[in-house]
Enzyme design. Structure first.
Site, mmCIF file in Angstrom:
data_model
loop_
_atom_site.group_PDB
_atom_site.id
_atom_site.type_symbol
_atom_site.label_atom_id
_atom_site.label_comp_id
_atom_site.label_asym_id
_atom_site.label_seq_id
_atom_site.Cartn_x
_atom_site.Cartn_y
_atom_site.Cartn_z
ATOM 1 N N ARG A 1 0.849 -1.204 0.000
ATOM 2 C CA ARG A 1 0.000 0.000 0.000
ATOM 3 C C ARG A 1 0.881 1.249 0.000
ATOM 4 O O ARG A 1 2.095 1.168 0.086
ATOM 5 C CB ARG A 1 -0.935 -0.002 1.226
ATOM 6 N N GLY A 2 0.194 2.413 -0.055
ATOM 7 C CA GLY A 2 0.918 3.681 -0.089
ATOM 8 C C GLY A 2 1.256 4.016 -1.532
ATOM 9 O O GLY A 2 1.717 3.164 -2.299
ATOM 10 N N ALA A 3 1.042 5.288 -1.896
ATOM 11 C CA ALA A 3 1.075 5.655 -3.316
ATOM 12 C C ALA A 3 2.357 5.255 -4.042
ATOM 13 O O ALA A 3 2.298 4.540 -5.062
ATOM 14 C CB ALA A 3 0.797 7.150 -3.448
ATOM 15 N N GLN B 1 -3.163 2.589 9.952
ATOM 16 C CA GLN B 1 -1.817 2.657 9.353
ATOM 17 C C GLN B 1 -0.858 3.443 10.254
ATOM 18 O O GLN B 1 0.340 3.181 10.258
ATOM 19 C CB GLN B 1 -1.881 3.312 7.963
ATOM 20 N N ASP C 1 -2.015 10.818 -2.263
ATOM 21 C CA ASP C 1 -2.268 9.722 -3.201
ATOM 22 C C ASP C 1 -2.514 10.213 -4.615
ATOM 23 O O ASP C 1 -2.301 9.483 -5.579
ATOM 24 C CB ASP C 1 -3.459 8.891 -2.725
ATOM 25 N N ASN D 1 -5.663 12.394 -0.041
ATOM 26 C CA ASN D 1 -4.795 11.610 0.851
ATOM 27 C C ASN D 1 -5.697 10.863 1.829
ATOM 28 O O ASN D 1 -6.926 11.031 1.822
ATOM 29 C CB ASN D 1 -3.800 12.530 1.579
ATOM 30 N N LYS D 2 -5.087 10.051 2.660
ATOM 31 C CA LYS D 2 -5.832 9.213 3.595
ATOM 32 C C LYS D 2 -6.929 10.000 4.307
ATOM 33 O O LYS D 2 -6.699 11.118 4.763
ATOM 34 C CB LYS D 2 -4.850 8.619 4.617
HETATM 35 O O1 MRU Z 1 -4.887 3.271 1.915
HETATM 36 P P1 MRU Z 1 -3.393 3.451 1.991
HETATM 37 O O2 MRU Z 1 -2.810 2.941 3.254
HETATM 38 O O3 MRU Z 1 -2.691 2.935 0.767
HETATM 39 O O4 MRU Z 1 -3.220 5.039 2.002
HETATM 40 C C1 MRU Z 1 -1.941 5.574 1.989
HETATM 41 C C2 MRU Z 1 -1.946 7.033 2.181
HETATM 42 O O5 MRU Z 1 -2.969 7.674 2.210
HETATM 43 C C3 MRU Z 1 -0.627 7.708 2.237
HETATM 44 O O6 MRU Z 1 -0.720 8.848 3.034
HETATM 45 C C4 MRU Z 1 -0.258 8.140 0.826
HETATM 46 O O7 MRU Z 1 -0.240 7.040 -0.038
HETATM 47 C C5 MRU Z 1 1.024 8.815 0.783
HETATM 48 S S1 MRU Z 1 2.301 7.631 1.023
HETATM 49 C C6 MRU Z 1 3.608 8.310 0.565
#
Ligand code: MRU
Length: 366
Positions: free
Chosen positions: A54-56, A202, A243, A253-254
């Site tokens: 996960r994470g962008a 997270q 994201d 973002n989250k």
């Molecule tokens: O749903 P996730 O855990 O994939 O969400 C991740 C986020 O929202 C992060 O803040 C985002 O991807 C930035 S990571 C560098």
């Protein structure tokens, strides 16, 4: 110093077996550090959808390796690319990584390379994205640390972050977390406030894990405790990731990011978004055009606790109901923050501030 986290790797078994993508299964952290082996694209798509990976930025890297995996296996690469790119809709890096590897594959096919040569081209592209991301992390950390020094001149930063943005989401040290880590390494981080990040935690599970390994001073809070921290003057800066950033500078973002931006503005606290330029999507004109992933209500009506015993790959083992059976839940994975609430966007190419369509275009396109 704790061993560096490797969130994902391409593995070619020495016995000549088929290559696989190996992930550190993030659904099992922090209880268990176990790897999840993805031998084909459906397995990788499941890992993406369950947030084992996960994470962008890491989604982009995973998507690119997924295309390489399909190519090596002789699967239909275009079909695999479409399935991978659609696995999660909001993080634009996923589609970016997939299309880059697919483009490299197609170009090699068109140039007359056979199956192996074209698969090699897709793999080389995935490796390049992986290495680029590590370099971008380092640059973002430098730019972000410098900016913190300008915005909070007395040092001793108390930084609030949300979700997880460290080595677990990157080929390198990450985005926002890398800035906090750089501050820690320069002796300037007094406190990292870690939002737990409901519903999938997270922050509690992953950011606290990374901060603990790095020896950073950090304190966990429930998301709804953030307001009292601002009110008590205990936050010098909010630093978090993205994201997708639309052409007008709107930041997806989250979920929980937007309320932090509103709090930060009210309390005159700098609100910094840290993301590689690959997260900027000029084909999305503004925040209203960003597709926000809606996830299953069960993530809200139940607590899923990572647990070693009895859990399978990509799954949390124990779920506790916290709402009456049948309760409807609203569960967007992300929210959108308008650019006027963002003090600065920190990328590997430098900083855009104020964040506008023009400042973005100047930074990214130049
Ligand atoms: O749903 P996730 O855990 O994939 O969400 C991740 C986020 O929202 C992060 O803040 C985002 O991807 C930035 S990571 C560098």
């Amino acid at each position: 110093m704790a061993e560096e986290i490797a969130a994902l790797r391409w593995d070619e078994p020495s016995d000549g077996g088929a290559p696989v993508v190996v992930l550190l299964d993030q659904t099992r952290l922090p209880v268990d550090e176990v790897e999840l082996v993805c031998a084909d694209v459906p397995a990788l798509v499941r890992a993406i959808q369950t947030l084992a990976v996960r994470g962008a930025p890491l989604l982009g890297i995973a998507g690119a390796y997924g295309v390489a995996l399909a190519a090596v296996r002789g699967d239909d690469v275009d079909q695999a690319a479409d399935v991978l790119a659609a696995a999660r809709p909001t993080a634009v890096n996923l589609a970016y990584g997939v299309r880059k590897a697919q483009g490299a594959f197609r170009a090699a096919v068109e140039a007359g390379d056979g199956g192996d040569g074209a698969a090699g081209a897709a793999l080389a592209e995935a490796r390049r994205l992986h290495a680029d991301d590590a370099r971008a992390s380092a640059r973002m950390a430098e730019h972000g640390l410098r900016l913190l020094g300008e915005l909070v001149p007395r040092g001793g930063y108390r930084v609030l972050t949300h979700c997880n943005t460290g080595a677990l989401v990157s080929g390198g040290g990450g985005t926002a977390f890398a800035v906090a880590l750089a501050a820690h390494r320069s002796g300037e981080l007094r406190q990292l406030w870690v939002d737990e990040t409901r519903p999938l935690l997270q922050g509690a599970r992953l950011t606290a894990y990374e901060a603990g390994r790095a020896g950073m001073p950090h304190t966990l809070l429930t998301d709804n405790a953030a307001g009292s921290l601002f009110a008590n003057g205990q936050v010098d800066a909010v630093v978090l990731g993205a994201d997708r950033i639309a052409a007008d500078g709107s930041v997806a973002n989250k979920v929980g990011t937007y309320p932090l931006a509103v709090l930060a503005r009210y309390h005159r606290v700098p609100f910094l978004v840290v993301a590689p330029t690959t997260t900027v999507d000029f084909s999305t004109p503004d925040g209203s055009a960003i597709e926000v992933e809606q996830r299953a209500g069960g993530e809200v009506t139940e607590f899923s606790v990572p647990h070693a015993a009895g859990s399978g790959p990509g799954q949390a083992a124990v779920a506790y109901a916290v709402a009456p059976a049948g309760t409807q839940a609203y569960n967007p994975a992300f929210d959108v923050t308008p650019p006027e609430l963002v003090t600065a966007l920190v990328t590997e190419r430098g900083v855009a501030s104020p964040v506008t369509g023009d400042s973005l275009a100047e930074l990214v396109v130049r």
